[in-house]
Design an enzyme around this catalytic site. Structure first.
Site, PDB file in Angstrom:
ATOM      1  N   HIS A 150       0.787   0.913  25.975  1.00  0.00           N
ATOM      2  CA  HIS A 150       0.194   1.276  24.682  1.00  0.00           C
ATOM      3  C   HIS A 150       1.188   1.119  23.530  1.00  0.00           C
ATOM      4  O   HIS A 150       0.808   0.776  22.412  1.00  0.00           O
ATOM      5  CB  HIS A 150      -0.380   2.699  24.756  1.00  0.00           C
ATOM      6  N   HIS A 191     -10.522  -4.575  30.666  1.00  0.00           N
ATOM      7  CA  HIS A 191     -10.605  -3.438  31.597  1.00  0.00           C
ATOM      8  C   HIS A 191     -10.348  -2.177  30.774  1.00  0.00           C
ATOM      9  O   HIS A 191      -9.220  -1.697  30.686  1.00  0.00           O
ATOM     10  CB  HIS A 191      -9.571  -3.569  32.704  1.00  0.00           C
ATOM     11  N   SER A 218      -6.571   2.603  25.741  1.00  0.00           N
ATOM     12  CA  SER A 218      -6.427   1.391  24.921  1.00  0.00           C
ATOM     13  C   SER A 218      -7.577   1.175  23.923  1.00  0.00           C
ATOM     14  O   SER A 218      -7.314   0.802  22.778  1.00  0.00           O
ATOM     15  CB  SER A 218      -6.230   0.162  25.819  1.00  0.00           C
ATOM     16  N   GLU A 239     -16.071  -2.709  30.933  1.00  0.00           N
ATOM     17  CA  GLU A 239     -15.755  -1.709  31.951  1.00  0.00           C
ATOM     18  C   GLU A 239     -16.847  -1.766  33.005  1.00  0.00           C
ATOM     19  O   GLU A 239     -18.016  -1.950  32.683  1.00  0.00           O
ATOM     20  CB  GLU A 239     -15.654  -0.304  31.311  1.00  0.00           C
ATOM     21  N   ASP A 277     -18.078  -7.576  34.228  1.00  0.00           N
ATOM     22  CA  ASP A 277     -16.752  -7.977  34.705  1.00  0.00           C
ATOM     23  C   ASP A 277     -15.974  -8.578  33.524  1.00  0.00           C
ATOM     24  O   ASP A 277     -16.402  -9.588  32.947  1.00  0.00           O
ATOM     25  CB  ASP A 277     -16.948  -9.023  35.812  1.00  0.00           C
ATOM     26  N   GLY A 278     -14.857  -7.962  33.182  1.00  0.00           N
ATOM     27  CA  GLY A 278     -14.083  -8.397  32.023  1.00  0.00           C
ATOM     28  C   GLY A 278     -13.516  -9.794  32.160  1.00  0.00           C
ATOM     29  O   GLY A 278     -13.383 -10.523  31.171  1.00  0.00           O
ATOM     30  N   ASP A 331      -5.914  -5.510  31.776  1.00  0.00           N
ATOM     31  CA  ASP A 331      -5.289  -4.323  32.369  1.00  0.00           C
ATOM     32  C   ASP A 331      -6.092  -3.840  33.586  1.00  0.00           C
ATOM     33  O   ASP A 331      -6.652  -2.743  33.577  1.00  0.00           O
ATOM     34  CB  ASP A 331      -5.246  -3.232  31.266  1.00  0.00           C
TER      35      ASP A 331
HETATM   36  N1  SAM Z   1      -7.056  -0.307  29.630  1.00  0.00           N
HETATM   37  C1  SAM Z   1      -7.232   1.127  29.878  1.00  0.00           C
HETATM   38  C2  SAM Z   1      -6.239   1.892  29.029  1.00  0.00           C
HETATM   39  O1  SAM Z   1      -5.122   1.377  28.814  1.00  0.00           O
HETATM   40  O2  SAM Z   1      -6.574   2.979  28.562  1.00  0.00           O
HETATM   41  C3  SAM Z   1      -7.070   1.482  31.325  1.00  0.00           C
HETATM   42  C4  SAM Z   1      -7.847   0.617  32.269  1.00  0.00           C
HETATM   43  S1  SAM Z   1      -7.675   1.003  33.967  1.00  0.00           S
HETATM   44  C5  SAM Z   1      -6.039   0.519  34.359  1.00  0.00           C
HETATM   45  C6  SAM Z   1      -8.622  -0.271  34.695  1.00  0.00           C
HETATM   46  C7  SAM Z   1     -10.134  -0.114  34.488  1.00  0.00           C
HETATM   47  O3  SAM Z   1     -10.792  -1.330  34.842  1.00  0.00           O
HETATM   48  C8  SAM Z   1     -10.776   0.961  35.357  1.00  0.00           C
HETATM   49  O4  SAM Z   1     -11.458   1.864  34.541  1.00  0.00           O
HETATM   50  C9  SAM Z   1     -11.754   0.182  36.268  1.00  0.00           C
HETATM   51  O5  SAM Z   1     -12.954   0.901  36.513  1.00  0.00           O
HETATM   52  C10 SAM Z   1     -12.047  -1.039  35.438  1.00  0.00           C
HETATM   53  N2  SAM Z   1     -12.417  -2.267  36.167  1.00  0.00           N
HETATM   54  C11 SAM Z   1     -12.102  -2.653  37.422  1.00  0.00           C
HETATM   55  N3  SAM Z   1     -12.514  -3.912  37.648  1.00  0.00           N
HETATM   56  C12 SAM Z   1     -13.092  -4.355  36.498  1.00  0.00           C
HETATM   57  C13 SAM Z   1     -13.658  -5.596  36.073  1.00  0.00           C
HETATM   58  N4  SAM Z   1     -13.708  -6.643  36.902  1.00  0.00           N
HETATM   59  N5  SAM Z   1     -14.127  -5.704  34.823  1.00  0.00           N
HETATM   60  C14 SAM Z   1     -14.070  -4.653  33.956  1.00  0.00           C
HETATM   61  N6  SAM Z   1     -13.537  -3.452  34.297  1.00  0.00           N
HETATM   62  C15 SAM Z   1     -13.046  -3.304  35.540  1.00  0.00           C
END
Ligand code: SAM
Length: 306
Positions: A19, A42, A111, A131, A159-160, A180
Site C-alpha cells: 500500500h 484482486h 487497496s 473480486e 476473474d480479475g 494482488d
Molecule cells: N488487493 C487487496 C488489498 O490490498 O487490500 C487484497 C486482495 S487479497 C490478497 C486477494 C483477493 O483476491 C481475495 O479477496 C480473493 O478472494 C480474491 N481473488 C482470488 N482469485 C481471484 C480472481 N481470479 N479474480 C478476482 N479476485 C480473486
C-alpha cells in the site's frame, strides 16, 4: 478454493509494503491532467477492522501497521521513534488517519479505498475493481456504495485476470494495474506471468504492479525472475522491492492461541514504474525495516532497470 480471506492479513507487513508503494505510484500518476484508470484485479473487501476477530487471531496487523503506527505516529507527548520520518511513510500514515478517529487505528483501508481516495473527480479518473469471493464481493460492493462515488468506481464479481483485458488500453491511455492474488492456488503464479505477457502486448505503456509472497516454494522464487525476463524482453523499465521482517524469537504466549511465524517476507514488482518511486523507497524502506524488523532473516532490497 476461496479459503483465503484478506481480513486475516489486513495491515500485515506485506500490506504495508504494497500500500505504501501504491500510494507513491498514485501520487505521481495523478499529477498529469489526463484521466487515469486504476484496475485492481484482486480487490478484497475494501475495508477491515483491526480490532475484530480476524486481525486478532492472526496477529499480522500487530506485527505490521499497528507497530508502525505506534512507532511513527504515537499519541503526544510521545515522540516518533525515528526523527525524520520518510515522506512516503508520513503520507501512508496520513491516509490511514483519514479512515480513523484521531489517535486511533481501528479501520484499515484495503487497496480499493486507498486508490479511490487518491483519484480525482475533476480529471475523471476511474477505478475498476474485481473480486471473486462470495462474501468479500458483497462486503466490497456495500463498502463502495457508501462512498457514493457514482460512475467513478465499478465493482465486478469476475476473474480479475480475465476482466482486466476489457479495460486495456483505457481511452486516455494512462493506467495503473494492481495484481494482488492470494496465491492460494499454485496456478496463480503462472497466471500472473501470462497476464503480464498478454497485457504488455495490449497496452505496453501501462504501469503494472505485482505483489507476491516470498515463501519456500519454487513458483514464488521464479516469479520475480520471470517478470524481469519478460519485462526486459519487452524493452520496458522495472523496479523490484522486497521487505522481510525476519523470524520472531518469541511467538507464543502461554494461555493464548498458538501463532506460527506467518508470512515473513514479500515483494512488489513494478513494470513502467513512475520515475519518482525509487527515490521515495530509498528513504522509506530502511525506516520500515527499522521499525518492523523482528529478527533473523530481516532485510530489504530495492533494484531497478531501464
Ligand atoms: N488487493 C487487496 C488489498 O490490498 O487490500 C487484497 C486482495 S487479497 C490478497 C486477494 C483477493 O483476491 C481475495 O479477496 C480473493 O478472494 C480474491 N481473488 C482470488 N482469485 C481471484 C480472481 N481470479 N479474480 C478476482 N479476485 C480473486
Amino acid at each position: 478454493m476461496f479459503s483465503y480471506r484478506h481480513a486475516f492479513h489486513a495491515g500485515s507487513h506485506a500490506d504495508v509494503l504494497k500500500h505504501m508503494m501504491l500510494i507513491a505510484m498514485l501520487r505521481h500518476l495523478t499529477q498529469k491532467e489526463t484521466a487515469l484508470t486504476v484496475i485492481d484485479t484482486h480487490a478484497g473487501a475494501g475495508l477491515y477492522r483491526l480490532d475484530g476477530d480476524y486481525a486478532g487471531k492472526s496477529g499480522e496487523a500487530a506485527d505490521g501497521v499497528i507497530k508502525l503506527f505506534a512507532a511513527l505516529a504515537p499519541a503526544p507527548p510521545a515522540q516518533p521513534q525515528i526523527k525524520d520520518v520518510a515522506p512516503l511513510l508520513q503520507d501512508y500514515l496520513g491516509i490511514l488517519a483519514a479512515f480513523n478517529a484521531p489517535g486511533q487505528l481501528k479501520i484499515y483501508p484495503g487497496s480499493p479505498f486507498i486508490e479511490q481516495r487518491l483519484l480525482r473527480e475533476e480529471a475523471r479518473d476511474k477505478l475498476k475493481l474485481f473480486e471473486l469471493h462470495p462474501t468479500d464481493i458483497k462486503a466490497l460492493a456495500g463498502n463502495i456504495a457508501q462512498l457514493e462515488a457514482g460512475r467513478q468506481v465499478a465493482v465486478a464479481r469476475q476473474d480479475g485476470f480475465e476482466g482486466l483485458k476489457a479495460f486495456l488500453p483505457p481511452p486516455s491511455r494512462r493506467a495503473l494495474v494492481l495484481i494482488d492474488p492470494s496465491y492460494e492456488i499454485k496456478s496463480d503464479y503462472q497466471k500472473v506471468t501470462a497476464c503480464i505477457q498478454d497485457n504488455l502486448k495490449r497496452f505496453a505503456t501501462g504501469t503494472y504492479a505485482v505483489w507476491y509472497p516470498i515463501i519456500p516454494r519454487p513458483e514464488a522464487h521464479e516469479l520475480p525472475r520471470r517478470l524481469k525476463t519478460l519485462t526486459t524482453q519487452a524493452g520496458k523499465p522495472w523496479l523490484h522491492a522486497t521487505l522481510s521482517i525476519g523470524q520472531a524469537e518469541e511467538r507464543n504466549v502461554p494461555g493464548e492461541p498458538e501463532r506460527g511465524q506467518g508470512l515473513t517476507a514479500s515483494g512488489m514488482f513494478v513494470i513502467n514504474p513512475p520515475h519518482t518511486l525509487k527515490a521515495a523507497l530509498q528513504v522509506a524502506l530502511p525506516q520500515l525495516l527499522q521499525v518492523l524488523g523482528r529478527g533473523r532473516g530481516q532485510g530489504q532490497t530495492l533494484e531497478s532497470a531501464g
